[in-house]
Design a protein around this motif. Structure first.
Motif, PDB file in Angstrom:
ATOM      1  N   GLN A 271      -2.247   4.163  -4.187  1.00  0.00           N
ATOM      2  CA  GLN A 271      -2.385   2.735  -3.897  1.00  0.00           C
ATOM      3  C   GLN A 271      -1.761   1.887  -5.007  1.00  0.00           C
ATOM      4  O   GLN A 271      -1.119   0.874  -4.735  1.00  0.00           O
ATOM      5  N   GLU A 272      -1.958   2.295  -6.255  1.00  0.00           N
ATOM      6  CA  GLU A 272      -1.355   1.548  -7.371  1.00  0.00           C
ATOM      7  C   GLU A 272       0.165   1.640  -7.336  1.00  0.00           C
ATOM      8  O   GLU A 272       0.854   0.654  -7.615  1.00  0.00           O
ATOM      9  N   ILE A 273       0.696   2.792  -6.966  1.00  0.00           N
ATOM     10  CA  ILE A 273       2.145   2.941  -6.818  1.00  0.00           C
ATOM     11  C   ILE A 273       2.637   2.028  -5.707  1.00  0.00           C
ATOM     12  O   ILE A 273       3.629   1.316  -5.861  1.00  0.00           O
ATOM     13  N   LYS A 274       1.934   2.028  -4.583  1.00  0.00           N
ATOM     14  CA  LYS A 274       2.290   1.184  -3.441  1.00  0.00           C
ATOM     15  C   LYS A 274       2.284  -0.290  -3.838  1.00  0.00           C
ATOM     16  O   LYS A 274       3.241  -1.018  -3.548  1.00  0.00           O
ATOM     17  N   ASP A 275       1.225  -0.721  -4.516  1.00  0.00           N
ATOM     18  CA  ASP A 275       1.124  -2.123  -4.928  1.00  0.00           C
ATOM     19  C   ASP A 275       2.264  -2.514  -5.857  1.00  0.00           C
ATOM     20  O   ASP A 275       2.870  -3.578  -5.701  1.00  0.00           O
ATOM     21  N   ARG A 276       2.560  -1.685  -6.838  1.00  0.00           N
ATOM     22  CA  ARG A 276       3.618  -2.002  -7.804  1.00  0.00           C
ATOM     23  C   ARG A 276       4.985  -2.011  -7.134  1.00  0.00           C
ATOM     24  O   ARG A 276       5.812  -2.878  -7.405  1.00  0.00           O
ATOM     25  N   LEU A 277       5.213  -1.060  -6.243  1.00  0.00           N
ATOM     26  CA  LEU A 277       6.479  -1.002  -5.529  1.00  0.00           C
ATOM     27  C   LEU A 277       6.673  -2.259  -4.688  1.00  0.00           C
ATOM     28  O   LEU A 277       7.751  -2.863  -4.693  1.00  0.00           O
ATOM     29  N   GLU A 278       5.624  -2.676  -3.993  1.00  0.00           N
ATOM     30  CA  GLU A 278       5.707  -3.891  -3.182  1.00  0.00           C
ATOM     31  C   GLU A 278       5.945  -5.117  -4.057  1.00  0.00           C
ATOM     32  O   GLU A 278       6.718  -6.007  -3.685  1.00  0.00           O
ATOM     33  N   GLU A 279       5.304  -5.157  -5.205  1.00  0.00           N
ATOM     34  CA  GLU A 279       5.487  -6.273  -6.136  1.00  0.00           C
ATOM     35  C   GLU A 279       6.929  -6.335  -6.644  1.00  0.00           C
ATOM     36  O   GLU A 279       7.533  -7.402  -6.695  1.00  0.00           O
ATOM     37  N   GLU A 280       7.467  -5.193  -6.997  1.00  0.00           N
ATOM     38  CA  GLU A 280       8.824  -5.140  -7.550  1.00  0.00           C
ATOM     39  C   GLU A 280       9.901  -5.399  -6.498  1.00  0.00           C
ATOM     40  O   GLU A 280      10.874  -6.088  -6.766  1.00  0.00           O
ATOM     41  N   LEU A 281       9.738  -4.801  -5.309  1.00  0.00           N
ATOM     42  CA  LEU A 281      10.775  -4.888  -4.281  1.00  0.00           C
ATOM     43  C   LEU A 281      10.570  -6.025  -3.294  1.00  0.00           C
ATOM     44  O   LEU A 281      11.497  -6.403  -2.581  1.00  0.00           O
ATOM     45  N   GLY A 282       9.325  -6.540  -3.224  1.00  0.00           N
ATOM     46  CA  GLY A 282       9.044  -7.610  -2.277  1.00  0.00           C
ATOM     47  C   GLY A 282       9.073  -7.155  -0.834  1.00  0.00           C
ATOM     48  O   GLY A 282       9.311  -7.958   0.060  1.00  0.00           O
ATOM     49  N   VAL A 283       8.832  -5.863  -0.613  1.00  0.00           N
ATOM     50  CA  VAL A 283       8.862  -5.296   0.727  1.00  0.00           C
ATOM     51  C   VAL A 283       7.594  -4.478   0.932  1.00  0.00           C
ATOM     52  O   VAL A 283       7.211  -3.695   0.065  1.00  0.00           O
ATOM     53  N   GLU A 284       6.953  -4.659   2.081  1.00  0.00           N
ATOM     54  CA  GLU A 284       5.736  -3.901   2.372  1.00  0.00           C
ATOM     55  C   GLU A 284       6.057  -2.427   2.568  1.00  0.00           C
ATOM     56  O   GLU A 284       7.050  -2.074   3.200  1.00  0.00           O
ATOM     57  N   THR A 285       5.223  -1.578   2.018  1.00  0.00           N
ATOM     58  CA  THR A 285       5.361  -0.131   2.151  1.00  0.00           C
ATOM     59  C   THR A 285       4.120   0.402   2.854  1.00  0.00           C
ATOM     60  O   THR A 285       3.006   0.143   2.418  1.00  0.00           O
ATOM     61  N   THR A 286       4.315   1.136   3.927  1.00  0.00           N
ATOM     62  CA  THR A 286       3.184   1.682   4.659  1.00  0.00           C
ATOM     63  C   THR A 286       2.712   2.988   4.026  1.00  0.00           C
ATOM     64  O   THR A 286       3.476   3.681   3.352  1.00  0.00           O
ATOM     65  N   HIS A 287       1.452   3.301   4.261  1.00  0.00           N
ATOM     66  CA  HIS A 287       0.914   4.581   3.786  1.00  0.00           C
ATOM     67  C   HIS A 287       1.668   5.733   4.437  1.00  0.00           C
ATOM     68  O   HIS A 287       1.871   6.777   3.813  1.00  0.00           O
ATOM     69  N   GLY A 288       2.097   5.530   5.679  1.00  0.00           N
ATOM     70  CA  GLY A 288       2.843   6.557   6.407  1.00  0.00           C
ATOM     71  C   GLY A 288       4.204   6.848   5.814  1.00  0.00           C
ATOM     72  O   GLY A 288       4.780   7.910   6.070  1.00  0.00           O
ATOM     73  N   ARG A 289       4.731   5.938   5.054  1.00  0.00           N
ATOM     74  CA  ARG A 289       5.993   6.172   4.355  1.00  0.00           C
ATOM     75  C   ARG A 289       5.742   6.654   2.926  1.00  0.00           C
ATOM     76  O   ARG A 289       6.448   7.511   2.421  1.00  0.00           O
ATOM     77  N   LEU A 290       4.730   6.085   2.294  1.00  0.00           N
ATOM     78  CA  LEU A 290       4.457   6.382   0.892  1.00  0.00           C
ATOM     79  C   LEU A 290       4.057   7.832   0.662  1.00  0.00           C
ATOM     80  O   LEU A 290       4.684   8.551  -0.124  1.00  0.00           O
ATOM     81  N   TYR A 291       3.001   8.271   1.320  1.00  0.00           N
ATOM     82  CA  TYR A 291       2.421   9.571   0.987  1.00  0.00           C
ATOM     83  C   TYR A 291       3.301  10.771   1.353  1.00  0.00           C
ATOM     84  O   TYR A 291       3.390  11.719   0.569  1.00  0.00           O
ATOM     85  N   PRO A 292       4.008  10.769   2.477  1.00  0.00           N
ATOM     86  CA  PRO A 292       4.926  11.887   2.717  1.00  0.00           C
ATOM     87  C   PRO A 292       6.031  11.972   1.652  1.00  0.00           C
ATOM     88  O   PRO A 292       6.438  13.067   1.265  1.00  0.00           O
ATOM     89  N   ASN A 293       6.482  10.818   1.167  1.00  0.00           N
ATOM     90  CA  ASN A 293       7.517  10.830   0.134  1.00  0.00           C
ATOM     91  C   ASN A 293       6.956  11.275  -1.213  1.00  0.00           C
ATOM     92  O   ASN A 293       7.633  11.994  -1.962  1.00  0.00           O
ATOM     93  N   LEU A 294       5.727  10.875  -1.537  1.00  0.00           N
ATOM     94  CA  LEU A 294       5.092  11.393  -2.753  1.00  0.00           C
ATOM     95  C   LEU A 294       4.903  12.906  -2.636  1.00  0.00           C
ATOM     96  O   LEU A 294       5.143  13.644  -3.603  1.00  0.00           O
TER      97      LEU A 294
END
Length: 96
Positions: free
Chosen positions: A26-49
């Motif tokens: 969740q912290e990775i997701k939040d920081r990524l969204e903050e930096e890129l300004g684009v929403e990231t879904t859990h369905g995209r985040l966790y398979p890539n992690l």
């Protein structure tokens, strides 16, 4: 294995993971969204992690029974450094 075989999103995940201290997904997701300004879904985040963990670039540990943390592995850190060196060669060529 090199970073050339990863997607740009996976490389971004590695950079964000490296910048944080044992972040949760969740912290990775939040920081990524903050930096890129684009929403990231859990369905995209966790398979890539998971891919990064399986390839040995990121290590996963347990915070509690429901939450994992992620850290860049030595191999991941080395791969990012090599990628940075490779990218810098192109900037050096353009400066001549």
């Amino acid at each position: 294995m090199s970073l050339f075989q990863l997607t740009g999103f996976q490389r971004d995940l590695m950079y964000v993971t490296a910048a944080l201290d044992r972040p949760s997904g969740q912290e990775i997701k939040d920081r990524l969204e903050e930096e890129l300004g684009v929403e990231t879904t859990h369905g995209r985040l966790y398979p890539n992690l998971d891919t990064l963990v399986n390839k040995g670039f990121v290590e996963r540990g347990e915070i509690d029974r429901r939450t994992n943390y992620y850290v860049l592995s030595d191999a991941g850190r080395q791969a990012l450094l090599e990628r940075r060196e490779w990218e810098s060669r192109f900037f050096e060529l353009g400066d001549e």
